[in-house]
Design a protein around this motif. Structure first.
Motif, PDB file in Angstrom:
ATOM      1  N   LYS A  18       0.143 -11.229   2.488  1.00 49.24           N
ATOM      2  CA  LYS A  18       1.129 -11.989   1.636  1.00 49.24           C
ATOM      3  C   LYS A  18       1.585 -13.116   3.105  1.00 49.24           C
ATOM      4  CE  LYS A  18       2.407  -9.947  -2.379  1.00 49.24           C
ATOM      5  NZ  LYS A  18       1.364 -11.050  -3.511  1.00 49.24           N
ATOM      6  N   CYS A  19       1.271 -12.636   4.218  1.00 47.58           N
ATOM      7  CA  CYS A  19       1.760 -13.847   5.136  1.00 47.58           C
ATOM      8  C   CYS A  19       0.312 -14.163   5.976  1.00 47.58           C
ATOM      9  CB  CYS A  19       2.741 -14.117   5.333  1.00 47.58           C
ATOM     10  SG  CYS A  19       3.598 -12.505   6.213  1.00 47.58           S
ATOM     11  N   ASN A  20       0.338 -15.295   7.446  1.00 47.96           N
ATOM     12  CA  ASN A  20      -0.655 -15.033   8.243  1.00 47.96           C
ATOM     13  C   ASN A  20       0.485 -14.460   9.291  1.00 47.96           C
ATOM     14  OD1 ASN A  20      -2.463 -16.102   6.773  1.00 47.96           O
ATOM     15  ND2 ASN A  20      -1.947 -18.248   7.555  1.00 47.96           N
ATOM     16  N   THR A  21      -0.075 -13.822  10.401  1.00 48.58           N
ATOM     17  CA  THR A  21       1.268 -13.608  11.965  1.00 48.58           C
ATOM     18  C   THR A  21       1.587 -14.749  12.411  1.00 48.58           C
ATOM     19  OG1 THR A  21      -0.519 -11.946  12.289  1.00 48.58           O
ATOM     20  CG2 THR A  21       0.659 -13.096  14.070  1.00 48.58           C
ATOM     21  N   PRO A  22       2.839 -15.587  11.931  1.00 51.64           N
ATOM     22  CA  PRO A  22       3.600 -15.980  12.543  1.00 51.64           C
ATOM     23  C   PRO A  22       2.960 -17.077  13.934  1.00 51.64           C
ATOM     24  CG  PRO A  22       5.007 -15.019  12.199  1.00 51.64           C
ATOM     25  CD  PRO A  22       3.862 -13.795  12.259  1.00 51.64           C
ATOM     26  N   GLU A  23       2.710 -18.162  14.152  1.00 50.77           N
ATOM     27  CA  GLU A  23       2.289 -18.451  15.353  1.00 50.77           C
ATOM     28  C   GLU A  23       3.236 -18.104  16.440  1.00 50.77           C
ATOM     29  OE1 GLU A  23      -0.670 -20.688  16.030  1.00 50.77           O
ATOM     30  OE2 GLU A  23      -1.261 -20.551  14.154  1.00 50.77           O
ATOM     31  N   GLU A  27       1.567 -16.766  19.989  1.00 53.81           N
ATOM     32  CA  GLU A  27       1.862 -17.409  21.250  1.00 53.81           C
ATOM     33  C   GLU A  27       2.053 -16.599  22.456  1.00 53.81           C
ATOM     34  OE1 GLU A  27       4.884 -20.335  20.676  1.00 53.81           O
ATOM     35  OE2 GLU A  27       3.417 -21.420  19.140  1.00 53.81           O
ATOM     36  N   LYS A  28       3.260 -15.161  22.378  1.00 49.79           N
ATOM     37  CA  LYS A  28       4.287 -14.698  23.470  1.00 49.79           C
ATOM     38  C   LYS A  28       2.953 -13.881  23.489  1.00 49.79           C
ATOM     39  CE  LYS A  28       8.756 -11.360  23.847  1.00 49.79           C
ATOM     40  NZ  LYS A  28       9.261 -11.327  23.152  1.00 49.79           N
ATOM     41  N   ALA A  29       2.079 -12.997  22.264  1.00 49.23           N
ATOM     42  CA  ALA A  29       0.934 -11.872  22.395  1.00 49.23           C
ATOM     43  C   ALA A  29       0.348 -12.035  23.827  1.00 49.23           C
ATOM     44  CB  ALA A  29       0.038 -11.179  21.115  1.00 49.23           C
ATOM     45  N   GLN A  30      -0.126 -13.600  23.590  1.00 50.70           N
ATOM     46  CA  GLN A  30      -1.180 -14.443  24.940  1.00 50.70           C
ATOM     47  C   GLN A  30      -0.611 -13.246  26.034  1.00 50.70           C
ATOM     48  OE1 GLN A  30      -2.296 -18.387  24.184  1.00 50.70           O
ATOM     49  NE2 GLN A  30      -1.384 -18.138  22.145  1.00 50.70           N
ATOM     50  N   LYS A  31       0.751 -14.594  26.870  1.00 49.97           N
ATOM     51  CA  LYS A  31       1.742 -14.210  27.868  1.00 49.97           C
ATOM     52  C   LYS A  31       0.687 -12.987  28.268  1.00 49.97           C
ATOM     53  CE  LYS A  31       4.744 -17.183  26.192  1.00 49.97           C
ATOM     54  NZ  LYS A  31       6.536 -17.205  26.883  1.00 49.97           N
ATOM     55  N   LYS A  32       0.165 -13.612  29.900  1.00 54.86           N
ATOM     56  CA  LYS A  32      -0.072 -12.336  30.444  1.00 54.86           C
ATOM     57  C   LYS A  32       0.652 -11.318  31.065  1.00 54.86           C
ATOM     58  CE  LYS A  32      -2.140 -11.733  35.021  1.00 54.86           C
ATOM     59  NZ  LYS A  32      -2.567 -13.034  36.208  1.00 54.86           N
ATOM     60  N   ARG A 183      -4.631  -9.662  13.333  1.00 51.88           N
ATOM     61  CA  ARG A 183      -4.036  -9.924  14.491  1.00 51.88           C
ATOM     62  C   ARG A 183      -5.161  -9.831  15.361  1.00 51.88           C
ATOM     63  NH1 ARG A 183       2.258  -8.558  14.446  1.00 51.88           N
ATOM     64  NH2 ARG A 183       2.741 -10.616  13.427  1.00 51.88           N
ATOM     65  N   PHE A 184      -6.093  -9.392  15.417  1.00 54.52           N
ATOM     66  CA  PHE A 184      -7.055  -8.634  16.243  1.00 54.52           C
ATOM     67  C   PHE A 184      -8.073 -10.249  16.092  1.00 54.52           C
ATOM     68  CE2 PHE A 184      -7.508  -4.053  16.348  1.00 54.52           C
ATOM     69  CZ  PHE A 184      -6.553  -4.055  16.673  1.00 54.52           C
ATOM     70  N   ALA A 185      -8.375 -11.446  15.071  1.00 56.51           N
ATOM     71  CA  ALA A 185      -8.842 -11.912  14.731  1.00 56.51           C
ATOM     72  C   ALA A 185      -8.426 -13.484  15.157  1.00 56.51           C
ATOM     73  CB  ALA A 185      -9.646 -12.365  13.299  1.00 56.51           C
ATOM     74  N   ARG A 186      -6.591 -13.055  14.974  1.00 55.59           N
ATOM     75  CA  ARG A 186      -6.140 -14.565  15.075  1.00 55.59           C
ATOM     76  C   ARG A 186      -5.766 -14.576  17.281  1.00 55.59           C
ATOM     77  NH1 ARG A 186      -2.309 -16.261  12.115  1.00 55.59           N
ATOM     78  NH2 ARG A 186      -1.960 -17.676  13.745  1.00 55.59           N
ATOM     79  N   LEU A 187      -6.296 -13.307  17.882  1.00 58.05           N
ATOM     80  CA  LEU A 187      -5.608 -13.024  19.079  1.00 58.05           C
ATOM     81  C   LEU A 187      -6.823 -13.688  20.016  1.00 58.05           C
ATOM     82  CD1 LEU A 187      -3.438  -9.869  19.584  1.00 58.05           C
ATOM     83  CD2 LEU A 187      -3.170 -12.087  20.936  1.00 58.05           C
ATOM     84  N   ASP A 192      -9.230 -13.826  27.762  1.00 60.42           N
ATOM     85  CA  ASP A 192     -10.289 -13.712  28.133  1.00 60.42           C
ATOM     86  C   ASP A 192     -11.496 -13.234  27.244  1.00 60.42           C
ATOM     87  OD1 ASP A 192     -10.741 -10.527  28.591  1.00 60.42           O
ATOM     88  OD2 ASP A 192      -8.877 -10.782  30.480  1.00 60.42           O
ATOM     89  N   LYS A 193     -12.756 -13.338  28.057  1.00 62.42           N
ATOM     90  CA  LYS A 193     -13.779 -12.882  27.285  1.00 62.42           C
ATOM     91  C   LYS A 193     -13.951 -11.690  27.094  1.00 62.42           C
ATOM     92  CE  LYS A 193     -18.790 -13.701  26.898  1.00 62.42           C
ATOM     93  NZ  LYS A 193     -19.425 -12.404  26.716  1.00 62.42           N
ATOM     94  N   ARG A 194     -13.441 -10.712  28.134  1.00 58.25           N
ATOM     95  CA  ARG A 194     -13.785  -8.777  27.807  1.00 58.25           C
ATOM     96  C   ARG A 194     -12.922  -8.446  26.134  1.00 58.25           C
ATOM     97  NH1 ARG A 194     -14.648  -4.627  26.835  1.00 58.25           N
ATOM     98  NH2 ARG A 194     -14.706  -2.561  27.893  1.00 58.25           N
ATOM     99  N   LEU A 195     -11.713  -9.247  26.262  1.00 60.58           N
ATOM    100  CA  LEU A 195     -10.221  -8.776  25.853  1.00 60.58           C
ATOM    101  C   LEU A 195     -11.259  -9.434  24.643  1.00 60.58           C
ATOM    102  CD1 LEU A 195      -8.050  -6.573  25.054  1.00 60.58           C
ATOM    103  CD2 LEU A 195      -6.938  -8.389  26.149  1.00 60.58           C
ATOM    104  N   GLY A 196     -11.470 -10.680  24.400  1.00 61.58           N
ATOM    105  CA  GLY A 196     -11.727 -11.225  23.204  1.00 61.58           C
ATOM    106  C   GLY A 196     -13.445 -10.710  22.252  1.00 61.58           C
ATOM    107  N   ASP A 197     -13.675 -10.568  23.451  1.00 63.53           N
ATOM    108  CA  ASP A 197     -14.841  -9.915  22.681  1.00 63.53           C
ATOM    109  C   ASP A 197     -14.436  -8.211  21.982  1.00 63.53           C
ATOM    110  OD1 ASP A 197     -16.460 -12.029  23.385  1.00 63.53           O
ATOM    111  OD2 ASP A 197     -17.859 -11.162  25.099  1.00 63.53           O
TER     112      ASP A 197
END
Length: 256
Positions: A18-23, A27-32, A183-187, A192-197
């Protein structure tokens, strides 16, 4: 999977949620600096998913001997996490069920529940091992972390009588799997390619898990589950979209 395949797979999931993951969460999840908590919580979530499926089989569907076999199956994974004992590389040889699951003679739930949950456990434990591999590659050491509010926030609304309690737990399982998939799809595009794949590789099984949970819930229920699915969908959306001081894989909108 190509983009068209991913979009086709995600279409029913995005309609279900019923909702998308908030932007702000993306933004926070992709920070190193947050990579370790994302991986650690993902690891724990995979084990908890296997444990939850095992609990459902043991409580509702199988005899004592089969239940004990399930406990033995998960024991090496639990010992590694909770007692910090063992070598994670050995777990790939431990993901085997030692016997066939025998339904209780008086169970109304049958082989379908057993078959779907056993397959789910195998896949979640395989994902658990894959996350450990990635953690090793990225130099992330395991440490204990506190659970977020997400699953508990839904489980507190489970009915207290059967079969409605089981139906509610299955619906909650569907939402957890669907949200993980989203969330996997959004992230994935932001990592990087290893984690994205890796995240993209999980989409197909996570999507099937959510559908399996929903199918089981309707098969077991004595009534149409649409209203109950709607009920938990609203709770799930509130947990995801409302401010959350904690940051985990299933946490809500990061509060300032």
């Amino acid at each position: 999977m190509n983009t068209n395949e991913i979009n086709k797979l995600l279409e029913p999931i995005n309609s279900f949620l019923k909702c998308n993951t908030p932007e702000q969460w993306i933004e926070k999840a992709q920070k190193k600096e947050n990579l370790d908590i994302v991986l650690l919580d993902h690891l724990v979530c995979e084990l908890k998913a296997a444990q939850s499926a095992m609990f459902l089989i043991r409580k509702y569907a199988v005899d004592k001997e089969s239940g004990n076999a399930l406990l033995e199956w998960l024991k090496p994974f639990e010992i590694l996490i909770y007692k910090r004992h063992g070598n994670w590389r050995d777990l790939t040889n431990k993901n085997k069920l030692t016997k066939s699951m025998i339904p209780k003679s008086n169970t109304p739930y049958g082989q379908n529940l057993i078959d779907k949950m056993v397959m789910l456990i195998k896949e979640e434990l395989h994902h658990f091992y894959q996350v450990l591999e990635i953690m090793d590659e990225y130099g992330v050491e395991y440490r204990s972390i506190t659970p977020c509010r997400y699953a508990k926030g839904m489980l507190r609304h489970v009915k207290s009588y059967e079969p409605d309690a089981l139906v509610d737990k299955l619906i909650i399982g569907a939402y957890i799997e669907a949200r993980s998939c989203e969330r996997f799809a959004r992230l994935a595009p932001h990592m990087d390619k290893r984690l994205g794949d890796f995240y993209i590789s999980l989409l197909r099984s996570e999507a099937r898990h959510y559908q399996d949970y929903l199918t089981l819930a309707q098969d077991i229920s004595e009534f149409d589950i649409t209203e109950r699915v709607e009920f938990f969908g609203n709770i799930e959306a509130e947990l995801i979209s409302s401010p959350d001081k904690d940051f985990k894989f299933h946490s809500g909108k990061p509060s300032s």
